[in-house]
Design a protein around this motif. Structure first.
Motif, PDB file in Angstrom:
ATOM      1  N   TYR A 274       1.291  -1.019   4.330  1.00 48.59           N
ATOM      2  CA  TYR A 274       0.794  -2.379   4.574  1.00 48.59           C
ATOM      3  C   TYR A 274       1.156  -3.263   3.386  1.00 48.59           C
ATOM      4  CZ  TYR A 274      -2.678  -6.178   4.492  1.00 48.59           C
ATOM      5  OH  TYR A 274      -3.298  -7.395   4.403  1.00 48.59           O
TER       6      TYR A 274
ATOM      7  N   VAL B  87       0.026   4.180   0.592  1.00 52.78           N
ATOM      8  CA  VAL B  87      -0.391   5.156   1.601  1.00 52.78           C
ATOM      9  C   VAL B  87       0.211   4.827   2.966  1.00 52.78           C
ATOM     10  CG1 VAL B  87      -2.368   6.196   2.793  1.00 52.78           C
ATOM     11  CG2 VAL B  87      -2.533   5.646   0.359  1.00 52.78           C
ATOM     12  N   CYS B  88       0.067   3.556   3.382  1.00 54.96           N
ATOM     13  CA  CYS B  88       0.462   3.240   4.763  1.00 54.96           C
ATOM     14  C   CYS B  88       1.587   2.220   4.866  1.00 54.96           C
ATOM     15  CB  CYS B  88      -0.741   2.747   5.564  1.00 54.96           C
ATOM     16  SG  CYS B  88      -1.265   1.065   5.157  1.00 54.96           S
TER      17      CYS B  88
ATOM     18  N   ALA C 288      -7.200   2.544   1.890  1.00 60.76           N
ATOM     19  CA  ALA C 288      -6.902   2.922   0.502  1.00 60.76           C
ATOM     20  C   ALA C 288      -7.439   1.867  -0.462  1.00 60.76           C
ATOM     21  CB  ALA C 288      -5.391   3.083   0.308  1.00 60.76           C
TER      22      ALA C 288
ATOM     23  N   CYS D  92      -7.495  -1.401   1.655  1.00 60.39           N
ATOM     24  CA  CYS D  92      -6.392  -1.664   2.586  1.00 60.39           C
ATOM     25  C   CYS D  92      -6.943  -1.820   4.012  1.00 60.39           C
ATOM     26  CB  CYS D  92      -5.385  -0.512   2.538  1.00 60.39           C
ATOM     27  SG  CYS D  92      -4.082  -0.678   3.771  1.00 60.39           S
TER      28      CYS D  92
ATOM     29  N   CYS E  16       0.862  -1.193   0.000  1.00 63.31           N
ATOM     30  CA  CYS E  16       0.000   0.000   0.000  1.00 63.31           C
ATOM     31  C   CYS E  16       0.897   1.242   0.000  1.00 63.31           C
ATOM     32  CB  CYS E  16      -0.911  -0.010   1.225  1.00 63.31           C
ATOM     33  SG  CYS E  16      -1.897   1.495   1.374  1.00 63.31           S
TER      34      CYS E  16
ATOM     35  N   CYS F 145      -5.390   1.356   6.218  1.00 59.10           N
ATOM     36  CA  CYS F 145      -5.693   2.776   5.986  1.00 59.10           C
ATOM     37  C   CYS F 145      -6.931   2.999   5.122  1.00 59.10           C
ATOM     38  CB  CYS F 145      -4.491   3.478   5.364  1.00 59.10           C
ATOM     39  SG  CYS F 145      -4.227   3.046   3.641  1.00 59.10           S
TER      40      CYS F 145
HETATM   41 FE    FE Z   1      -2.865   1.252   3.484  1.00 63.27          FE
END
Ligand code: FE
Length: 229
Positions: A187, A184-185, A220, A215, A182, A218
């Motif tokens: 993961y 964004v975070c 996403a 996700c 991911c 987060c």
């Molecule tokens: Fe994420």
């Protein structure tokens, strides 16, 4: 210095909240500890980039919710990987306003402590706030979430603003199915593990996951993921 030495330090997982005027915010933190019992004080370390930092600076109050081991990744993601400047983190969350005026998250919370800031220490990227405790209660029995449990069992990640953040090293693909990260975070979706909490069976390749999947940390969408490597 071998920075892995830090990883042997035990921590918990907390939601720290504060307010500014009539605005409220909260964030995940792993650093909260009792400093003295007479008077009762508690210290927290907060990244200066976080909105909660700004709020604690202005209102001089904060609350700490001690999370249960059973806290789902969605709750941790809501407070840990989203920014209060972009979203209302409290939407759909069970909370109350405490005696200091700071919000207190009550979901998956074993106990909470409210404090007024009496001292702060500038630590470069972070500020350590020392709070005199003004209220607190136990809400449920159960095991508190530890930082180790969050990482090892729940597959949790540290955001880049965490004091304990370390860059992850890439690992080998499992069963010829590629892991996806991911953006964004951080993961990592591992096909060998799947995402059983959200109905994705172990052995499911990333491509086979329904498009509605998001996700687990987060929230996403699938498009935010890229192949590891
Ligand atoms: Fe994420």
């Amino acid at each position: 210095m071998n920075t892995k030495a830090f990883q042997k330090i035990g921590y918990g997982v907390y939601i720290i909240c504060s307010k500014s005027g009539d605005r409220i915010n909260g964030q995940i933190a792993n650093t909260a500890f009792q400093v003295t019992s007479d008077p009762p004080t508690i210290a927290i370390s907060i990244n200066k980039l976080n909105l909660t930092h700004e709020f604690i600076k202005s209102s001089k109050v904060f609350s700490v919710s001690v999370l249960a081991r059973t806290a789902p990744m969605t709750l941790i993601g809501q407070f840990g990987f989203k920014c209060g400047r972009d979203v209302n983190k409290f939407e759909g969350i069970h909370y109350k306003i405490g005696t200091t005026g700071a919000p207190i998250v009550l979901e998956q919370t074993l106990s909470y402590i409210e404090a007024k800031v009496v001292k702060e220490m500038d630590c470069g990227t972070h500020t350590i706030f020392l709070g005199e405790v003004v209220d607190g209660d136990v809400l449920a029995d159960g095991e508190p979430m530890t930082y180790a449990y969050y990482h090892e069992v729940k597959g949790g990640k540290s955001p880049k603003t965490a004091p304990t953040y370390v860059k992850e090293e890439a690992s080998q693909p499992v069963e010829n199915k590629i892991r996806f990260v991911c953006s964004v975070c951080g993961y990592i979706y591992d096909p060998a593990k799947g995402d059983p909490d959200n109905g994705v069976a172990p052995g499911t390749s990333f491509e086979e996951i329904p498009d509605s999947w998001t996700c687990p940390i987060c929230g996403a969408s699938k498009e935010e993921f890229t192949a590891e490597g």
